[in-house]
Design an enzyme around this catalytic site. Structure first.
Site, short mmCIF file in Angstrom:
data_model
loop_
_atom_site.label_atom_id
_atom_site.label_comp_id
_atom_site.label_asym_id
_atom_site.label_seq_id
_atom_site.Cartn_x
_atom_site.Cartn_y
_atom_site.Cartn_z
CE1 TYR A 70 61.13 21.07 64.45
CE2 TYR A 70 63.02 21.14 65.93
CZ TYR A 70 62.10 20.42 65.20
OH TYR A 70 62.15 19.04 65.21
CE LYS B 121 58.91 19.35 66.71
NZ LYS B 121 57.97 18.28 66.31
CG ASP C 39 47.78 20.11 56.19
OD1 ASP C 39 48.04 20.24 57.41
OD2 ASP C 39 48.31 20.79 55.30
CB SER D 46 62.81 18.57 68.77
OG SER D 46 64.16 18.93 68.55
CG ASP E 30 52.97 12.42 54.85
OD1 ASP E 30 53.91 12.09 55.60
OD2 ASP E 30 52.99 13.47 54.15
CG ASN F 278 56.49 11.68 63.12
OD1 ASN F 278 57.59 11.77 63.66
ND2 ASN F 278 56.34 11.70 61.79
CG ASP G 42 72.42 10.34 59.25
OD1 ASP G 42 71.88 11.12 58.45
OD2 ASP G 42 73.37 9.59 58.95
N1 LIG Z 1 64.93 14.12 61.80
C1 LIG Z 1 65.37 14.70 62.90
O1 LIG Z 1 66.57 14.95 63.07
C2 LIG Z 1 64.42 15.10 64.00
C3 LIG Z 1 64.97 15.45 65.24
C4 LIG Z 1 64.10 15.84 66.26
C5 LIG Z 1 62.73 15.84 66.05
N2 LIG Z 1 62.23 15.49 64.82
C6 LIG Z 1 60.78 15.52 64.66
O2 LIG Z 1 60.36 14.27 64.13
C7 LIG Z 1 59.19 14.46 63.35
C8 LIG Z 1 59.40 13.83 61.98
O3 LIG Z 1 60.49 14.49 61.37
P1 LIG Z 1 61.26 13.90 60.10
O4 LIG Z 1 62.68 14.21 60.29
O5 LIG Z 1 60.83 12.50 59.84
O6 LIG Z 1 60.68 14.88 58.98
P2 LIG Z 1 60.46 14.66 57.42
O7 LIG Z 1 60.43 16.03 56.84
O8 LIG Z 1 61.45 13.67 56.87
O9 LIG Z 1 59.02 13.99 57.33
C9 LIG Z 1 57.89 14.68 57.79
C10 LIG Z 1 56.65 14.07 57.12
O10 LIG Z 1 55.54 14.76 57.67
C11 LIG Z 1 54.69 15.15 56.62
N3 LIG Z 1 53.97 16.36 57.06
C12 LIG Z 1 54.49 17.57 57.32
N4 LIG Z 1 53.53 18.41 57.70
C13 LIG Z 1 52.37 17.72 57.68
C14 LIG Z 1 51.02 18.05 57.96
N5 LIG Z 1 50.66 19.29 58.34
N6 LIG Z 1 50.09 17.08 57.86
C15 LIG Z 1 50.43 15.83 57.46
N7 LIG Z 1 51.69 15.48 57.16
C16 LIG Z 1 52.64 16.40 57.27
C17 LIG Z 1 55.59 15.38 55.42
O11 LIG Z 1 54.86 15.29 54.20
C18 LIG Z 1 56.62 14.28 55.61
O12 LIG Z 1 56.21 13.07 54.98
C19 LIG Z 1 58.93 15.96 63.31
O13 LIG Z 1 57.96 16.31 64.25
C20 LIG Z 1 60.28 16.54 63.67
O14 LIG Z 1 60.16 17.83 64.24
C21 LIG Z 1 63.04 15.12 63.80
#
Ligand SMILES: NC(=O)c1ccc[n+]([C@@H]2O[C@H](COP(=O)([O-])OP(=O)(O)OC[C@H]3O[C@@H](n4cnc5c(N)ncnc54)[C@H](O)[C@@H]3O)[C@@H](O)[C@H]2O)c1
Length: 242
Positions: free
Chosen positions: A151, A155, A63, A138, A41, A87, A185
């Site tokens: 977004y 995706k 990053d 997504s 992360d 992810n 959620d």
């Molecule tokens: N939560 C949802 O409803 C949902 C739905 C569909 C898809 N997603 C996808 O799931 C994945 C995770 O989402 P989430 O909801 O857990 O998000 P989140 O914001 O809770 O967590 C994302 C994590 O990624 C880290 N991060 C972000 N950019 C980064 C980078 N460039 N390098 C390293 N770390 C980085 C952040 O620090 C954070 O810890 C994403 O790709 C998101 O698009 C989430």
């Protein structure tokens, strides 16, 4: 840093964006399945907290938009990964007519370029030893959604990239798939579901009658990285309760 077990059966895995949300759940599910997990992360403290809870893990601060940082993190993993979960992702909501250029560039950079750079760095290390790569996309990348134009475009692009990588890297024995979560959620969406009325409304639109959880997504990632999915590649699997 904990020592990496050297038995050939231990799968070495890197999960990006694993400091919280879906990534943390995915790291946990793969650790439960016996993987040694690199919890990567850009928030190093968050990565360390997640890694400390897992039986065999190392925190990696990087990053994913920075190729040199990814390489350094993979070096620190201590072994060649056999599994990678791309992810890490961000969202910038808004109608396209009003979406700021910096927000457009930010989602493209993290969601598309970050996924490409991570997957390629891992595939180069896997070489012809093979492995499994899963990208988290997504439902917004499968069909357009309100305020999700930037977004969703990133995706959808990752969905095609996954198919391309599967074709190019299949001969090396590398499987590449995507998981496309629906209404979940957890993570970035959790704040919008604190309103019980809105939560109820969204849940009522899902045929299975409930919002998804981070564990619902993690279980499917775990399946796709397992030998049970040994003949599955180039697919996007929707995890959306339909
Ligand atoms: N939560 C949802 O409803 C949902 C739905 C569909 C898809 N997603 C996808 O799931 C994945 C995770 O989402 P989430 O909801 O857990 O998000 P989140 O914001 O809770 O967590 C994302 C994590 O990624 C880290 N991060 C972000 N950019 C980064 C980078 N460039 N390098 C390293 N770390 C980085 C952040 O620090 C954070 O810890 C994403 O790709 C998101 O698009 C989430």
């Amino acid at each position: 840093m904990r020592r990496v077990r050297t038995r050939a059966t231990v799968r070495v895995t890197v999960v990006t964006g694993a400091g919280q949300g879906l990534g943390a759940a995915i790291a946990g599910a793969l650790a439960d399945a016996g993987h040694h997990v690199g919890v990567l992360d850009r928030d190093g403290d968050a990565a360390r907290q997640v890694a400390a809870r897992l039986p065999s893990a190392v925190a990696l601060c990087a990053d994913t938009t920075d190729e040199a940082a990814i390489e350094a993190a993979l070096d620190a993993l201590g072994a060649t990964p056999t599994v990678a979960v791309c992810n890490a992702g961000i969202v910038r909501f808004g109608p396209l007519l009003e979406l700021a250029e910096r927000d457009w560039r930010a989602v493209v950079d993290v969601n598309l370029t970050g996924t490409f750079l991570t997957a390629r760095a891992v595939a180069r290390r896997m070489g012809d030893r093979g492995g499994s790569i899963v990208a988290v996309t997504s439902m917004n990348g499968v069909a357009p959604g309100p305020n999700a134009g930037g977004y969703g475009a990133t995706k959808a692009a990752v969905g095609l990239l996954v198919e391309q990588m599967a074709i190019e890297w299949g001969p090396l024995g590398i499987r590449v798939n995507a998981v496309a979560p629906g209404l979940i959620d957890a993570g970035m969406s959790a704040p919008i579901y604190t309103d019980p009325e809105f939560r109820e409304l969204r849940a009522s639109k899902v045929p299975l009658g409930r919002l998804g959880t981070a564990d619902d997504v993690a279980a499917v990632v775990r399946f796709l990285t397992s030998d049970e999915a040994a003949y599955v590649s180039g697919q996007t699997l929707l995890v959306d309760g339909e």
